[in-house]
Design a protein around this motif. Structure first.
Motif, PDB file in Angstrom:
ATOM      1  N   ARG A 118      -3.370 -18.845 -30.622  1.00  0.00           N
ATOM      2  CA  ARG A 118      -4.768 -19.262 -30.426  1.00  0.00           C
ATOM      3  C   ARG A 118      -5.397 -18.417 -29.185  1.00  0.00           C
ATOM      4  NH1 ARG A 118      -5.652 -25.754 -31.295  1.00  0.00           N
ATOM      5  NH2 ARG A 118      -4.893 -25.755 -33.415  1.00  0.00           N
ATOM      6  N   GLY A 119      -4.487 -17.606 -28.472  1.00  0.00           N
ATOM      7  CA  GLY A 119      -5.118 -17.029 -27.355  1.00  0.00           C
ATOM      8  C   GLY A 119      -5.597 -15.425 -27.848  1.00  0.00           C
ATOM      9  N   GLN A 120      -6.153 -15.094 -26.782  1.00  0.00           N
ATOM     10  CA  GLN A 120      -6.869 -13.530 -27.023  1.00  0.00           C
ATOM     11  C   GLN A 120      -5.625 -12.647 -27.428  1.00  0.00           C
ATOM     12  OE1 GLN A 120      -9.998 -12.853 -26.732  1.00  0.00           O
ATOM     13  NE2 GLN A 120     -10.680 -14.790 -26.356  1.00  0.00           N
ATOM     14  N   PRO A 121      -6.244 -11.953 -28.436  1.00  0.00           N
ATOM     15  CA  PRO A 121      -5.326 -10.854 -28.846  1.00  0.00           C
ATOM     16  C   PRO A 121      -4.973  -9.971 -27.674  1.00  0.00           C
ATOM     17  CG  PRO A 121      -7.473 -10.204 -29.758  1.00  0.00           C
ATOM     18  CD  PRO A 121      -7.422 -11.527 -29.162  1.00  0.00           C
ATOM     19  N   SER A 122      -3.691  -9.363 -27.784  1.00  0.00           N
ATOM     20  CA  SER A 122      -2.927  -8.535 -26.717  1.00  0.00           C
ATOM     21  C   SER A 122      -2.646  -7.115 -27.157  1.00  0.00           C
ATOM     22  CB  SER A 122      -1.805  -9.028 -25.938  1.00  0.00           C
ATOM     23  OG  SER A 122      -0.869  -9.030 -27.137  1.00  0.00           O
ATOM     24  N   THR A 123      -2.944  -6.140 -26.158  1.00  0.00           N
ATOM     25  CA  THR A 123      -2.849  -4.738 -26.881  1.00  0.00           C
ATOM     26  C   THR A 123      -1.463  -4.210 -26.165  1.00  0.00           C
ATOM     27  OG1 THR A 123      -5.250  -4.361 -26.801  1.00  0.00           O
ATOM     28  CG2 THR A 123      -3.964  -2.253 -26.824  1.00  0.00           C
ATOM     29  N   PRO A 124      -0.583  -4.012 -27.209  1.00  0.00           N
ATOM     30  CA  PRO A 124       0.610  -3.215 -26.822  1.00  0.00           C
ATOM     31  C   PRO A 124       0.517  -1.811 -26.376  1.00  0.00           C
ATOM     32  CG  PRO A 124       0.545  -3.698 -28.966  1.00  0.00           C
ATOM     33  CD  PRO A 124      -0.584  -4.060 -28.688  1.00  0.00           C
ATOM     34  N   TYR A 125       1.149  -1.503 -25.386  1.00  0.00           N
ATOM     35  CA  TYR A 125       1.282  -0.082 -25.178  1.00  0.00           C
ATOM     36  C   TYR A 125       2.686   0.595 -25.281  1.00  0.00           C
ATOM     37  CZ  TYR A 125      -3.416  -0.737 -23.136  1.00  0.00           C
ATOM     38  OH  TYR A 125      -4.640  -1.286 -22.757  1.00  0.00           O
ATOM     39  N   ARG A 126       2.644   2.040 -25.537  1.00  0.00           N
ATOM     40  CA  ARG A 126       3.905   2.603 -25.691  1.00  0.00           C
ATOM     41  C   ARG A 126       3.776   3.921 -25.087  1.00  0.00           C
ATOM     42  NH1 ARG A 126       3.668   6.935 -29.061  1.00  0.00           N
ATOM     43  NH2 ARG A 126       2.311   6.661 -30.722  1.00  0.00           N
ATOM     44  N   LEU A 127       4.874   4.522 -24.852  1.00  0.00           N
ATOM     45  CA  LEU A 127       5.172   5.894 -24.328  1.00  0.00           C
ATOM     46  C   LEU A 127       4.621   6.976 -25.500  1.00  0.00           C
ATOM     47  CD1 LEU A 127       8.360   6.152 -22.240  1.00  0.00           C
ATOM     48  CD2 LEU A 127       5.907   5.834 -21.374  1.00  0.00           C
ATOM     49  N   VAL A 128       4.188   8.142 -24.903  1.00  0.00           N
ATOM     50  CA  VAL A 128       3.667   9.166 -25.725  1.00  0.00           C
ATOM     51  C   VAL A 128       4.926  10.156 -25.821  1.00  0.00           C
ATOM     52  CG1 VAL A 128       2.220  10.848 -26.525  1.00  0.00           C
ATOM     53  CG2 VAL A 128       1.310   8.801 -25.610  1.00  0.00           C
ATOM     54  N   GLU A 167      -2.523   6.564 -19.408  1.00  0.00           N
ATOM     55  CA  GLU A 167      -3.368   7.088 -20.583  1.00  0.00           C
ATOM     56  C   GLU A 167      -3.883   8.382 -20.349  1.00  0.00           C
ATOM     57  OE1 GLU A 167      -4.933   3.629 -23.750  1.00  0.00           O
ATOM     58  OE2 GLU A 167      -5.562   3.295 -21.550  1.00  0.00           O
ATOM     59  N   ASN A 168      -4.823   8.586 -19.279  1.00  0.00           N
ATOM     60  CA  ASN A 168      -5.437   9.688 -18.918  1.00  0.00           C
ATOM     61  C   ASN A 168      -4.604  11.005 -18.684  1.00  0.00           C
ATOM     62  OD1 ASN A 168      -7.919   8.167 -18.829  1.00  0.00           O
ATOM     63  ND2 ASN A 168      -7.979   7.815 -16.661  1.00  0.00           N
ATOM     64  N   ASP A 169      -3.434  10.571 -18.392  1.00  0.00           N
ATOM     65  CA  ASP A 169      -2.392  11.747 -18.185  1.00  0.00           C
ATOM     66  C   ASP A 169      -1.520  12.137 -19.435  1.00  0.00           C
ATOM     67  OD1 ASP A 169      -2.934  11.754 -15.671  1.00  0.00           O
ATOM     68  OD2 ASP A 169      -1.378  10.741 -14.990  1.00  0.00           O
ATOM     69  N   GLY A 170      -1.796  11.309 -20.646  1.00  0.00           N
ATOM     70  CA  GLY A 170      -1.312  11.675 -22.106  1.00  0.00           C
ATOM     71  C   GLY A 170       0.145  10.936 -21.968  1.00  0.00           C
ATOM     72  N   LEU A 171       0.395  10.196 -21.059  1.00  0.00           N
ATOM     73  CA  LEU A 171       1.832   9.562 -21.212  1.00  0.00           C
ATOM     74  C   LEU A 171       1.836   8.274 -21.833  1.00  0.00           C
ATOM     75  CD1 LEU A 171       2.561  10.363 -17.436  1.00  0.00           C
ATOM     76  CD2 LEU A 171       3.391  11.654 -19.465  1.00  0.00           C
ATOM     77  N   GLU A 209       0.773  -1.099  -0.004  1.00  0.00           N
ATOM     78  CA  GLU A 209      -0.048  -0.002   0.180  1.00  0.00           C
ATOM     79  C   GLU A 209       0.902   1.375  -0.097  1.00  0.00           C
ATOM     80  OE1 GLU A 209      -3.653   2.127   2.679  1.00  0.00           O
ATOM     81  OE2 GLU A 209      -2.428   0.197   3.143  1.00  0.00           O
ATOM     82  N   GLY A 210       0.576   2.175  -0.807  1.00  0.00           N
ATOM     83  CA  GLY A 210       1.144   3.598  -0.700  1.00  0.00           C
ATOM     84  C   GLY A 210       2.355   3.628  -1.762  1.00  0.00           C
ATOM     85  N   ALA A 211       2.463   2.523  -2.528  1.00  0.00           N
ATOM     86  CA  ALA A 211       3.652   2.671  -3.477  1.00  0.00           C
ATOM     87  C   ALA A 211       3.122   3.002  -4.990  1.00  0.00           C
ATOM     88  CB  ALA A 211       4.047   1.187  -3.280  1.00  0.00           C
ATOM     89  N   SER A 212       2.011   3.636  -5.025  1.00  0.00           N
ATOM     90  CA  SER A 212       1.574   3.761  -6.523  1.00  0.00           C
ATOM     91  C   SER A 212       2.567   4.966  -7.364  1.00  0.00           C
ATOM     92  CB  SER A 212       0.291   4.579  -6.516  1.00  0.00           C
ATOM     93  OG  SER A 212       0.205   5.891  -5.729  1.00  0.00           O
ATOM     94  N   ALA A 213       3.278   5.723  -6.684  1.00  0.00           N
ATOM     95  CA  ALA A 213       4.040   6.776  -7.424  1.00  0.00           C
ATOM     96  C   ALA A 213       5.247   5.862  -7.735  1.00  0.00           C
ATOM     97  CB  ALA A 213       4.577   8.005  -6.527  1.00  0.00           C
ATOM     98  N   HIS A 214       5.845   4.825  -7.065  1.00  0.00           N
ATOM     99  CA  HIS A 214       6.750   4.239  -7.499  1.00  0.00           C
ATOM    100  C   HIS A 214       6.479   3.200  -8.836  1.00  0.00           C
ATOM    101  CE1 HIS A 214      10.456   1.518  -7.393  1.00  0.00           C
ATOM    102  NE2 HIS A 214       9.535   0.431  -7.133  1.00  0.00           N
ATOM    103  N   ASN A 215       5.258   2.719  -8.526  1.00  0.00           N
ATOM    104  CA  ASN A 215       4.890   1.894  -9.618  1.00  0.00           C
ATOM    105  C   ASN A 215       4.721   2.445 -10.908  1.00  0.00           C
ATOM    106  OD1 ASN A 215       5.049  -0.346  -7.717  1.00  0.00           O
ATOM    107  ND2 ASN A 215       2.967  -0.244  -7.348  1.00  0.00           N
ATOM    108  N   ARG A 216       4.181   3.769 -10.968  1.00  0.00           N
ATOM    109  CA  ARG A 216       3.936   4.433 -12.178  1.00  0.00           C
ATOM    110  C   ARG A 216       5.364   4.447 -12.630  1.00  0.00           C
ATOM    111  NH1 ARG A 216      -0.362   8.331 -13.275  1.00  0.00           N
ATOM    112  NH2 ARG A 216       1.231   9.893 -13.998  1.00  0.00           N
ATOM    113  N   ARG A 217       6.484   4.842 -11.969  1.00  0.00           N
ATOM    114  CA  ARG A 217       7.708   5.081 -12.616  1.00  0.00           C
ATOM    115  C   ARG A 217       8.209   3.996 -12.981  1.00  0.00           C
ATOM    116  NH1 ARG A 217      10.847   9.618 -10.404  1.00  0.00           N
ATOM    117  NH2 ARG A 217       9.680  10.986  -9.323  1.00  0.00           N
TER     118      ARG A 217
END
Length: 409
Positions: free
Chosen positions: A75-85, A60-64, A16-24
């Motif tokens: 045969r698995g479900q398709p996956s969506t890749p993400y990248r930095l903006v 995504e909401n922060d535009g990053l 708990e309380g480590a959200s800033a680290h996890n974003r980085r």
């Protein structure tokens, strides 16, 4: 989507309380790997899938961060890749050197968008600060023209100049720029730009550039030997730049030179023998000449016997410096970089081999003991610009530490 190659990432924490680290951690993983799916990110960072999904949504909401077209494998479900903006954040870097000042503006992924340069006027830092502020303002206008979003997404101004900082020196000392160090530079720039301003030495800035977009990209332990007007080293330890107690870590230019045994063998600071300034002295060149690098390159190609003698002396000193740094810090690699012409850098690298024996001689190395990094007069300014990006978005162990308050006895 990345089953065939390892994913480079630091671990997050589900406490708990480590959200800033996890974003980085997530931003860092995307910078290192280019693009990753949520499953990739969860596996690489040791975060739960739900935590990854929540953070991705925030980014995504922060535009990053942005999503790309879904990819289907097997045969698995398709996956969506993400990248930095790239347009998610911007920063400006400022280099102040003995005769010149340079600015560079970069985006979130380190792409250089604009660069400016001007000579420092006579009159000391009071007069020079005016020229510096004018150059920064010119850079900001050019950046907004190139990337309109930068007006609201500028995270800071990184400044680099020669060190060491905070030690006694003659005001006219050409090596340390003592007059500038006693000037309230950070305060002046903060007031004049309304930006968050941080100062580091030029070798640390060069290492930051190597870490973000250069030879140290993705490495946790790398040492960058910066050869410019002076000589220094940037230390990347456990994935972070190590600055020391007073911001002076890596000032190897102040190490005393090795004795040669001659009658005139007075030991002197290393940078007095191994630097662009010492080469200029040997070649009778003006360090303030705007065409200095072209002149040095031309003499290196001839080859000029004075250049050969300087390279031999510099290699003699740097071989020992590399061996000592390897022995003390046990890095994955040592990177030779700095504000020197590429032709000269190639000659110096060749002269450094064979390297002296050290603990770095081991089987199964994934990187050479010594390699070239940025050899560019703009390397320090690029690193200075990378510092606000790194400071804002890179994972730091301190982000998950809780301050412990102890009652006074």
């Amino acid at each position: 989507m990345n089953e065939m190659r390892p994913i480079r990432a630091k671990s997050g924490t589900n406490q708990e309380g480590a959200s800033a680290h996890n974003r980085r951690v997530m931003i860092d993983a995307l910078r290192l790997n280019g693009q990753l799916s949520r499953a990739d990110l969860a596996r690489a960072t040791a975060l739960t899938k739900q935590a990854v999904s929540n953070i991705i949504e925030e980014l995504e909401n922060d535009g990053l961060v942005t999503s790309l077209a879904a990819v289907r494998k097997g045969r698995g479900q398709p996956s969506t890749p993400y990248r930095l903006v790239p347009e998610g954040a911007f920063a400006i870097g400022l280099q102040i050197d003995r005769h010149v000042t340079r600015t560079v503006a970069v985006d979130l992924v380190g792409t250089v968008l604009t660069r400016k340069e001007t000579n420092l006027p006579a009159g000391g830092p009071e007069k020079g600060a005016e020229a510096v502020l004018a150059l920064i303002e010119e850079t900001r206008r050019a950046l907004v023209k190139a990337a309109p979003k930068s007006k609201d997404r500028l995270v800071g101004l990184g400044v680099a100049m020669p060190g060491p900082f905070g030690i006694a020196a003659d005001q006219d000392d050409p090596w340390m720029m003592a007059a500038w160090q006693s000037f309230p530079l950070v305060e002046t720039l903060s007031t004049g730009t309304a930006l968050d301003v941080r100062l580091q030495n030029d070798a640390a800035a060069a290492a930051t550039a190597e870490k973000m977009v250069g030879a140290a990209h993705g490495l946790d332990h790398a040492l960058c030997i910066y050869l410019g007007y002076g000589l220094g080293a940037g230390l990347i330890l456990n994935g972070e730049l190590y600055r020391g107690a007073n911001g002076n870590a890596g000032e190897i230019g102040m190490i005393l030179s090795r004795p040669r045994g001659g009658a005139d063998d007075a030991r002197a600071p290393l940078e007095h023998r191994t630097s662009i300034a010492s080469l200029c002295k040997a070649l009778d060149l003006d360090p303030a000449d705007p065409d200095l690098y072209d002149h040095i390159d031309a003499k290196a190609r001839m080859p000029d016997q004075r250049v050969k003698a300087w390279i031999a002396d510099a290699a003699f000193e740097l071989q020992a410096a590399v061996q000592i740094l390897e022995t003390v810090f046990d890095p994955q690699t040592v990177i030779l970089c700095g504000g020197m012409p590429p032709g000269l850098a190639d000659l110096l690298l060749d002269a450094l081999h064979p390297l002296l024996p050290s603990i770095a001689e081991r089987r199964g190395r994934s990187a050479p003991r010594l390699q070239l990094g940025f050899t560019d007069p703009w390397a320090v300014a690029i690193g200075a610009a990378a510092e606000p990006i790194s400071r804002t978005f890179d994972p730091r162990f301190s982000a998950i530490l809780k301050t412990r308050v102890t009652a006074a006895p």
